[in-house]
Motif scaffolding. Structure first.
Motif, PDB file in Angstrom:
ATOM      1  N   ALA A 223      38.066  29.185  42.521  1.00 18.13           N
ATOM      2  CA  ALA A 223      38.345  29.318  43.953  1.00 18.13           C
ATOM      3  C   ALA A 223      39.108  30.610  44.235  1.00 18.13           C
ATOM      4  O   ALA A 223      38.805  31.331  45.200  1.00 18.13           O
ATOM      5  N   VAL A 224      40.104  30.888  43.403  1.00 18.57           N
ATOM      6  CA  VAL A 224      40.841  32.154  43.547  1.00 18.57           C
ATOM      7  C   VAL A 224      39.882  33.332  43.386  1.00 18.57           C
ATOM      8  O   VAL A 224      39.939  34.312  44.150  1.00 18.57           O
ATOM      9  N   ALA A 225      38.993  33.237  42.403  1.00 18.00           N
ATOM     10  CA  ALA A 225      38.041  34.321  42.158  1.00 18.00           C
ATOM     11  C   ALA A 225      37.143  34.558  43.367  1.00 18.00           C
ATOM     12  O   ALA A 225      36.858  35.707  43.729  1.00 18.00           O
ATOM     13  N   LEU A 226      36.688  33.491  44.008  1.00 20.15           N
ATOM     14  CA  LEU A 226      35.811  33.638  45.173  1.00 20.15           C
ATOM     15  C   LEU A 226      36.559  34.242  46.364  1.00 20.15           C
ATOM     16  O   LEU A 226      36.000  35.053  47.111  1.00 20.15           O
ATOM     17  N   VAL A 227      37.815  33.842  46.551  1.00 15.78           N
ATOM     18  CA  VAL A 227      38.623  34.462  47.607  1.00 15.78           C
ATOM     19  C   VAL A 227      38.800  35.951  47.311  1.00 15.78           C
ATOM     20  O   VAL A 227      38.714  36.791  48.221  1.00 15.78           O
ATOM     21  N   VAL A 228      39.028  36.272  46.063  1.00 18.96           N
ATOM     22  CA  VAL A 228      39.175  37.670  45.668  1.00 18.96           C
ATOM     23  C   VAL A 228      37.901  38.446  45.953  1.00 18.96           C
ATOM     24  O   VAL A 228      37.941  39.603  46.396  1.00 18.96           O
ATOM     25  N   VAL A 229      36.749  37.817  45.724  1.00 12.69           N
ATOM     26  CA  VAL A 229      35.462  38.472  45.995  1.00 12.69           C
ATOM     27  C   VAL A 229      35.371  38.872  47.463  1.00 12.69           C
ATOM     28  O   VAL A 229      35.055  40.017  47.804  1.00 12.69           O
ATOM     29  N   ALA A 230      35.632  37.904  48.348  1.00  6.76           N
ATOM     30  CA  ALA A 230      35.536  38.187  49.783  1.00  6.76           C
ATOM     31  C   ALA A 230      36.585  39.206  50.222  1.00  6.76           C
ATOM     32  O   ALA A 230      36.298  40.110  51.015  1.00  6.76           O
ATOM     33  N   ALA A 231      37.802  39.069  49.692  1.00  8.08           N
ATOM     34  CA  ALA A 231      38.877  39.979  50.099  1.00  8.08           C
ATOM     35  C   ALA A 231      38.647  41.389  49.567  1.00  8.08           C
ATOM     36  O   ALA A 231      38.917  42.375  50.262  1.00  8.08           O
ATOM     37  N   ALA A 232      38.155  41.497  48.331  1.00 13.08           N
ATOM     38  CA  ALA A 232      37.917  42.816  47.755  1.00 13.08           C
ATOM     39  C   ALA A 232      36.832  43.566  48.509  1.00 13.08           C
ATOM     40  O   ALA A 232      36.840  44.800  48.572  1.00 13.08           O
ATOM     41  N   SER A 233      35.894  42.828  49.091  1.00 16.07           N
ATOM     42  CA  SER A 233      34.822  43.455  49.853  1.00 16.07           C
ATOM     43  C   SER A 233      35.282  43.893  51.235  1.00 16.07           C
ATOM     44  O   SER A 233      34.543  44.579  51.943  1.00 16.07           O
ATOM     45  N   THR A 234      36.487  43.493  51.625  1.00 15.70           N
ATOM     46  CA  THR A 234      36.983  43.827  52.961  1.00 15.70           C
ATOM     47  C   THR A 234      38.228  44.711  52.905  1.00 15.70           C
ATOM     48  O   THR A 234      38.210  45.845  53.377  1.00 15.70           O
ATOM     49  N   VAL A 235      39.330  44.206  52.323  1.00 12.14           N
ATOM     50  CA  VAL A 235      40.563  44.991  52.286  1.00 12.14           C
ATOM     51  C   VAL A 235      40.710  45.795  51.001  1.00 12.14           C
ATOM     52  O   VAL A 235      41.651  46.586  50.870  1.00 12.14           O
ATOM     53  N   GLY A 236      39.810  45.602  50.024  1.00 17.73           N
ATOM     54  CA  GLY A 236      39.865  46.379  48.793  1.00 17.73           C
ATOM     55  C   GLY A 236      40.599  45.661  47.676  1.00 17.73           C
ATOM     56  O   GLY A 236      41.417  44.773  47.904  1.00 17.73           O
TER      57      GLY A 236
END
Length: 334
Positions: A223-236
């Motif tokens: 779950a943390v990894a998936l949040v990181v995926v979405a966040a990395a694609s937006t805020v870096g």
């Protein structure tokens, strides 16, 4: 007039939105210059622009999910693992961008993040200390990402976009995949919520009732990894950690009731995401100062944390004065 355009700053010019800008009163359609901006324009009118609306939708969904997942990260003390996962997605972003362009960012990051979550969980279960396992995965994955990006023709611009995000240039076709990634993460956490909380507060009790530590760790790390995926694609990738850690920390300052932690964290994260985007727009467009949107959002999160921390400190001081007993600021939730 010509406006400087990049993937992080709001101060750019889309000729296709010129009429829309004029309709909401923030630019002069004759000369293409931004005019005086009111508070209402910054908080609401700015999101009539298509690229700002897409950024707001994705950031609100991401903020709420990151707030919920972040509470469990805070309760379990997994901040360093979250940091490791933020770096682990970097090669996935780089490979996805190289293979499929912007459409390949989310799939590439998802594969890398989930693989890193499994590896981190396995290393921890194999007896390798958590810090050592994270350091191994973090450095290995980040170095691979830099190597991949360096093979491209536009090394500097691609590296900047991956590290600092591209929240204002989210393509319309990427909105739904990013939202789906967030929903999968929150569903995984909600389904196992009671077991996750029991493991956070009483590991021996969790084992006694038959909960699988391996499964729970894998679910939360995924779950943390998936949040990181979405966040990395937006805020870096460099700014992801703030979205995961700050809301949970704020929630524990705001309330000591366990089940109120989750709505408190989600509400705070959504509010700061909205204010961060609005502040970046107002500063860049009306103030003439180029403010990277991702960094402005993170700055709003940190500023919000500072305000809540100050408020909690003042409240604790007043309670201590009344009771005659000193109270520590930010007591843990129970």
């Amino acid at each position: 007039m010509a406006w400087r355009s990049n993937s992080t700053s709001t101060r750019w010019w889309y000729q296709g939105t010129k009429a829309t800008d004029a309709d909401i009163g923030i630019c002069d359609p004759g000369v293409g210059e931004w005019g005086p901006m009111t508070l209402v324009d910054a908080l609401f009118g700015a999101f009539a622009l298509p690229f700002m609306a897409r950024a707001l939708i994705v950031m609100l969904v991401l903020a709420v999910v990151a707030g919920v997942v972040g509470v469990l990260v805070n309760l379990r003390g997994l901040e360093f693992i979250s940091d490791g996962l933020t770096h682990a997605v970097f090669p996935g972003l780089a490979i996805g961008l190289a293979v499929g362009g912007t459409a390949g960012l989310v799939p590439g990051a998802a594969v890398a993040a989930l693989a890193a979550a499994v590896v981190l969980t396995w290393l921890d279960r194999a007896g390798i200390t958590s810090d050592a396992a994270i350091a191994i995965v973090l450095t290995a994955m980040f170095s691979v990402g830099v190597i991949v990006v360096s093979r491209g023709d536009e090394y500097a611009s691609e590296l900047e976009a991956l590290l600092f995000g591209r929240v204002l240039t989210i393509p319309p076709e990427s909105v739904v995949p990013l939202i789906l990634v967030c929903l999968v993460a929150v569903v995984a956490v909600v389904v196992t919520m009671k077991q996750q909380l029991l493991r956070a507060f009483d590991r021996s009790g969790s084992r006694a009732v038959g909960d699988s530590a391996l499964v729970l760790d894998l679910v939360l790390n995924a779950a943390v990894a998936l949040v990181v995926v979405a966040a990395a694609s937006t805020v870096g990738t460099l700014l992801v950690l703030a979205l995961l850690i700050v809301p949970g920390a704020v929630a524990r300052l705001m309330t000591e009731r366990l089940w109120w932690l989750f709505p408190a964290a989600a509400g705070f994260a959504a509010l700061m995401a909205w204010l961060g985007l609005a502040l970046g727009f107002a500063g860049s467009v009306a103030g003439g100062v180029d403010l990277p949107a991702g960094s402005t959002i993170v700055a709003a999160f940190v500023a919000g944390y500072g305000i809540v921390l100050l408020g909690r400190w003042i409240a604790d001081r007043r309670l201590a004065t009344k009771a005659g007993v000193p109270q520590p600021a930010g007591t843990a939730a129970r």
